[in-house]
Design a protein around this motif. Structure first.
Motif, PDB file in Angstrom:
ATOM      1  N   THR A 161       8.166  39.090   6.386  1.00  0.00           N
ATOM      2  CA  THR A 161       9.345  38.580   7.089  1.00  0.00           C
ATOM      3  C   THR A 161       8.941  37.836   8.355  1.00  0.00           C
ATOM      4  OG1 THR A 161      10.653  40.427   6.220  1.00  0.00           O
ATOM      5  CG2 THR A 161      11.557  39.238   8.107  1.00  0.00           C
ATOM      6  N   ALA A 162       7.954  38.355   9.079  1.00  0.00           N
ATOM      7  CA  ALA A 162       7.492  37.682  10.291  1.00  0.00           C
ATOM      8  C   ALA A 162       6.918  36.306   9.968  1.00  0.00           C
ATOM      9  CB  ALA A 162       6.448  38.545  11.005  1.00  0.00           C
ATOM     10  N   LEU A 163       6.129  36.226   8.907  1.00  0.00           N
ATOM     11  CA  LEU A 163       5.558  34.930   8.513  1.00  0.00           C
ATOM     12  C   LEU A 163       6.647  33.955   8.094  1.00  0.00           C
ATOM     13  CD1 LEU A 163       2.459  36.170   6.483  1.00  0.00           C
ATOM     14  CD2 LEU A 163       2.380  34.812   8.577  1.00  0.00           C
ATOM     15  N   ALA A 164       7.610  34.432   7.288  1.00  0.00           N
ATOM     16  CA  ALA A 164       8.679  33.555   6.814  1.00  0.00           C
ATOM     17  C   ALA A 164       9.566  33.106   7.973  1.00  0.00           C
ATOM     18  CB  ALA A 164       9.504  34.269   5.749  1.00  0.00           C
ATOM     19  N   ALA A 165       9.864  34.021   8.901  1.00  0.00           N
ATOM     20  CA  ALA A 165      10.711  33.663  10.041  1.00  0.00           C
ATOM     21  C   ALA A 165      10.024  32.623  10.916  1.00  0.00           C
ATOM     22  CB  ALA A 165      11.039  34.913  10.859  1.00  0.00           C
ATOM     23  N   GLU A 166       8.729  32.799  11.134  1.00  0.00           N
ATOM     24  CA  GLU A 166       7.994  31.822  11.948  1.00  0.00           C
ATOM     25  C   GLU A 166       8.066  30.436  11.315  1.00  0.00           C
ATOM     26  OE1 GLU A 166       3.383  30.884  13.289  1.00  0.00           O
ATOM     27  OE2 GLU A 166       3.943  32.907  12.655  1.00  0.00           O
ATOM     28  N   ALA A 167       7.807  30.369  10.012  1.00  0.00           N
ATOM     29  CA  ALA A 167       7.827  29.066   9.338  1.00  0.00           C
ATOM     30  C   ALA A 167       9.225  28.463   9.349  1.00  0.00           C
ATOM     31  CB  ALA A 167       7.323  29.226   7.903  1.00  0.00           C
ATOM     32  N   LEU A 168      10.251  29.300   9.111  1.00  0.00           N
ATOM     33  CA  LEU A 168      11.612  28.783   9.041  1.00  0.00           C
ATOM     34  C   LEU A 168      12.095  28.290  10.404  1.00  0.00           C
ATOM     35  CD1 LEU A 168      14.066  28.257   7.293  1.00  0.00           C
ATOM     36  CD2 LEU A 168      14.791  30.612   7.665  1.00  0.00           C
ATOM     37  N   LEU A 169      11.800  29.033  11.460  1.00  0.00           N
ATOM     38  CA  LEU A 169      12.226  28.610  12.787  1.00  0.00           C
ATOM     39  C   LEU A 169      11.494  27.340  13.225  1.00  0.00           C
ATOM     40  CD1 LEU A 169      12.574  32.049  14.605  1.00  0.00           C
ATOM     41  CD2 LEU A 169      14.403  30.499  13.930  1.00  0.00           C
ATOM     42  N   MET A 170      10.213  27.227  12.859  1.00  0.00           N
ATOM     43  CA  MET A 170       9.484  25.996  13.156  1.00  0.00           C
ATOM     44  C   MET A 170      10.110  24.825  12.403  1.00  0.00           C
ATOM     45  SD  MET A 170       5.483  27.178  13.160  1.00  0.00           S
ATOM     46  CE  MET A 170       4.940  25.471  13.270  1.00  0.00           C
ATOM     47  N   TYR A 171      10.484  25.066  11.152  1.00  0.00           N
ATOM     48  CA  TYR A 171      11.120  24.002  10.371  1.00  0.00           C
ATOM     49  C   TYR A 171      12.455  23.606  10.977  1.00  0.00           C
ATOM     50  CZ  TYR A 171      14.016  21.875   6.844  1.00  0.00           C
ATOM     51  OH  TYR A 171      14.889  21.048   6.196  1.00  0.00           O
ATOM     52  N   GLN A 172      13.227  24.599  11.459  1.00  0.00           N
ATOM     53  CA  GLN A 172      14.511  24.281  12.058  1.00  0.00           C
ATOM     54  C   GLN A 172      14.352  23.418  13.307  1.00  0.00           C
ATOM     55  OE1 GLN A 172      16.601  27.980  12.647  1.00  0.00           O
ATOM     56  NE2 GLN A 172      17.293  28.075  10.521  1.00  0.00           N
ATOM     57  N   VAL A 173      13.300  23.689  14.098  1.00  0.00           N
ATOM     58  CA  VAL A 173      13.038  22.844  15.267  1.00  0.00           C
ATOM     59  C   VAL A 173      12.706  21.430  14.822  1.00  0.00           C
ATOM     60  CG1 VAL A 173      11.442  22.449  17.182  1.00  0.00           C
ATOM     61  CG2 VAL A 173      12.305  24.749  16.734  1.00  0.00           C
ATOM     62  N   GLU A 174      11.833  21.318  13.810  1.00  0.00           N
ATOM     63  CA  GLU A 174      11.467  19.995  13.302  1.00  0.00           C
ATOM     64  C   GLU A 174      12.685  19.279  12.747  1.00  0.00           C
ATOM     65  OE1 GLU A 174       9.262  18.604   9.361  1.00  0.00           O
ATOM     66  OE2 GLU A 174       7.855  19.446  10.805  1.00  0.00           O
ATOM     67  N   ARG A 175      13.527  20.016  12.036  1.00  0.00           N
ATOM     68  CA  ARG A 175      14.714  19.400  11.451  1.00  0.00           C
ATOM     69  C   ARG A 175      15.653  18.894  12.534  1.00  0.00           C
ATOM     70  NH1 ARG A 175      19.747  19.995   9.090  1.00  0.00           N
ATOM     71  NH2 ARG A 175      19.847  19.325   6.910  1.00  0.00           N
ATOM     72  N   HIS A 176      15.788  19.686  13.615  1.00  0.00           N
ATOM     73  CA  HIS A 176      16.661  19.256  14.713  1.00  0.00           C
ATOM     74  C   HIS A 176      16.120  17.982  15.357  1.00  0.00           C
ATOM     75  CE1 HIS A 176      19.304  19.479  18.170  1.00  0.00           C
ATOM     76  NE2 HIS A 176      18.250  19.396  18.973  1.00  0.00           N
ATOM     77  N   VAL A 177      14.799  17.942  15.562  1.00  0.00           N
ATOM     78  CA  VAL A 177      14.198  16.739  16.151  1.00  0.00           C
ATOM     79  C   VAL A 177      14.426  15.539  15.233  1.00  0.00           C
ATOM     80  CG1 VAL A 177      12.019  15.646  16.800  1.00  0.00           C
ATOM     81  CG2 VAL A 177      12.470  18.006  17.475  1.00  0.00           C
ATOM     82  N   ALA A 178      14.191  15.737  13.930  1.00  0.00           N
ATOM     83  CA  ALA A 178      14.362  14.637  12.982  1.00  0.00           C
ATOM     84  C   ALA A 178      15.815  14.182  12.919  1.00  0.00           C
ATOM     85  CB  ALA A 178      13.884  15.068  11.594  1.00  0.00           C
ATOM     86  N   ARG A 179      16.738  15.141  12.904  1.00  0.00           N
ATOM     87  CA  ARG A 179      18.155  14.780  12.845  1.00  0.00           C
ATOM     88  C   ARG A 179      18.582  14.029  14.113  1.00  0.00           C
ATOM     89  NH1 ARG A 179      20.567  14.194   8.627  1.00  0.00           N
ATOM     90  NH2 ARG A 179      20.481  16.337   7.845  1.00  0.00           N
ATOM     91  N   THR A 180      18.101  14.507  15.261  1.00  0.00           N
ATOM     92  CA  THR A 180      18.420  13.821  16.515  1.00  0.00           C
ATOM     93  C   THR A 180      17.861  12.408  16.505  1.00  0.00           C
ATOM     94  OG1 THR A 180      18.405  15.930  17.702  1.00  0.00           O
ATOM     95  CG2 THR A 180      18.190  13.930  19.022  1.00  0.00           C
TER      96      THR A 180
END
Length: 534
Positions: A292-311
């Motif tokens: 869960t820790a590994l998956a959460a880290e990857a998902l939260l990093m992806y969400q940051v990247e997605r926010h940057v890309a969307r912006t």
């Protein structure tokens, strides 16, 4: 176990129609510390087991006489082994009648674990019972472990497949509950301090503690992981652990496993009540916490990247079309659902020396890289069209740009240069859906314009030319509007043509009608650009 390592305390079902034999076997087994349940027939045995099944306390082993009055001991064994609820009950056949190896073989063939010839020495009877119980417990333990490992594997797959933090914590909580047999709650504390919470289904229906309780949990997690990486388990006593997270209205001590991959990364906390049967699942819960820790880290990093890309994407895609002399224009841009990856869709409308240049395109891929390449293409298009707005020339230059700066990237784009005074249009298409022209008489047709993707360095056909009349409308879209898995694109394009031909006459009404028909719950971004001479 007794002081000599012998198993005691087992419950033995003795099935024998001879009272004296039942008494003798019972006496031997009771002296060894076993509980004895005597019955006189196969039918009584099945009835007794049915009652015990409902109470959840099956015996540990059955001693079954071969020669019962209503059915043979072999038949009773076959019935027990054929039922999933009693298949794990070890059966030891016995007989005072000399049957030689035939009885022994029939007992084993019917599913029995062992065979005794009676009378037998007490030590032999006790040893056979101990061996049967020990073997069954080992098998049951191995099967239970296999089931829990399967549950762990299924849960990790669900956690890793989560598209958002809500899905992740719910999957982890449900998996924790299934592994431990207890209600469970899972928290993920992000790097920015945001707390995500998931509850197992058995717990999710009741009211939750207030925001203060959530802040208490966040402080606990910070304290437990401070100075630590990896995972560790501990018990948090009530009242340090807020009441109501695990069982509504009950103050529970919590058995928790906390972990994170490294300093500064998201922390996870998997919690169950200490009063539940969680102990034997602790090791697997620890494994789940790691995953869960590994998956959460990857998902939260992806969400940051997605926010940057969307912006980034939104900053370069205005929601309203620019005002241009001689042309009426409407644009629509609809991002995909929040759980879907960011795409590289784009559109542009530019005033040039040769007329109005419009473009709609899509960079292959779904990532920050795709959004970045999209921005570069739009910038290059704006710069190139100042020197030469010819669509064919622009397509060639954009193709060379991708080959030089992004050799692994490809993109589709459709370029249309409109001369407002004459209505003449020139179209260069690079692997994109061609423009759809809707005529004033209600008919609609796609422009015959095709060409290879950008980025491949292939020869390009000459541009397509046509004339727009004042009542005509021109529509350009990205494939996110109509592309559906399992449906041929040509079929979807024909559906779009029919819907556009029957849409209201206004440009805004046209776009809104098409989005209503095709744009719901799409897994890709959607861009539309509609224009007519005005």
């Amino acid at each position: 176990m007794d002081g000599n390592g012998k198993q005691t305390g087992s419950t033995v079902l003795v099935v024998d129609d001879a009272p004296a034999s039942r008494h003798a076997l019972g006496a031997v087994l009771r002296r060894a510390g076993h509980r004895v349940v005597p019955v006189a027939s196969g039918g009584e045995a099945l009835d007794e087991l049915g009652v015990r099944l409902r109470k959840g306390n099956l015996p540990d082993v059955a001693l079954v006489d071969v020669g019962l009055p209503d059915m043979s001991g072999f038949e009773l064994c076959r019935r027990l082994k054929s039922s999933p609820t009693t298949a794990g009950l070890p059966v030891v056949h016995f007989s005072a009648v000399s049957g030689g190896s035939g009885f022994r073989c029939r007992g084993l063939d019917s599913g029995g674990e062992a065979y005794l010839s009676v009378p037998a020495e007490p030590e032999e009877i006790q040893a056979v019972v101990r061996a049967a119980v020990r073997g069954a417990r080992m098998r049951n333990g191995a099967e239970a472990l296999a089931r829990r490992l399967t549950l762990l594997s299924e849960t990790i797959v669900s956690v890793q497949a989560a598209r958002c933090m809500t899905e992740l914590v719910r999957a982890a909580a449900e998996g924790t509950a299934r592994l431990t047999g207890s209600p469970a709650v899972v928290f993920v504390l992000g790097e920015d301090g945001e707390l995500y919470r998931g509850l197992s289904r058995s717990r999710a229906r009741a009211a939750l503690p207030d925001a203060g309780a959530h802040e208490t949990v966040a402080r606990l997690i910070r304290g437990l992981v401070a100075g630590h990486t990896g995972t560790r388990g501990t018990v948090v006593p009530f009242p340090l652990w807020p009441a109501g997270f695990l069982r509504p209205g009950r103050p529970d001590d919590a058995r928790v496993v906390v972990g994170r991959t490294q300093e500064g990364k998201p922390a996870v906390c998997l919690a169950v009540p200490t009063s539940g049967p969680a102990a034997e699942g602790d090791a697997l819960v620890t494994r789940l916490a790691q995953a869960t820790a590994l998956a959460a880290e990857a998902l939260l990093m992806y969400q940051v990247e997605r926010h940057v890309a969307r912006t980034l994407q939104h900053s370069f895609l205005p929601q309203e079309a620019p005002s241009m002399p001689g042309v009426e224009m409407v644009v629509r841009y609809v991002p995909a659902s929040r759980q879907t990856e960011i795409g590289g869709d784009f559109y542009a409308a530019l005033t040039t020396s040769g007329g109005v240049l419009t473009a709609v395109g899509d960079v292959a891929g779904h990532s920050l890289d795709a959004a970045t390449v999209m921005v570069e293409i739009r910038h290059a298009l704006r710069a190139y069209c100042v020197e030469n707005p010819d669509p064919e020339s622009l397509a060639r230059r954009l193709d060379r740009l991708l080959q030089h700066l992004h050799p692994d990237a490809t993109a589709t784009v459709c370029l249309v240069l409109v001369e407002p005074d004459s209505g003449r249009i020139r179209i260069a298409n690079a692997g994109h859906i061609p423009p759809l022209i809707m005529h004033g008489d209600g008919s609609a047709e796609y422009a015959v314009a095709a060409g290879p993707l950008l980025g491949l360095g292939l020869d390009r056909p000459p541009p397509t030319e046509a004339v727009l009349r004042p009542a005509d409308r021109l529509l350009m879209v990205t494939d996110g509007l109509i592309e559906s898995r399992g449906t041929d694109l040509a079929v979807s394009m024909e559906q779009l043509r029919t819907a556009a031909a029957n849409a209201p006459s206004g440009l805004a009404a046209l776009c809104d009608t098409l989005l209503g028909c095709f744009g719901r719950d799409r897994q890709d971004d959607i861009a539309l650009l509609a224009l007519r001479l005005g």
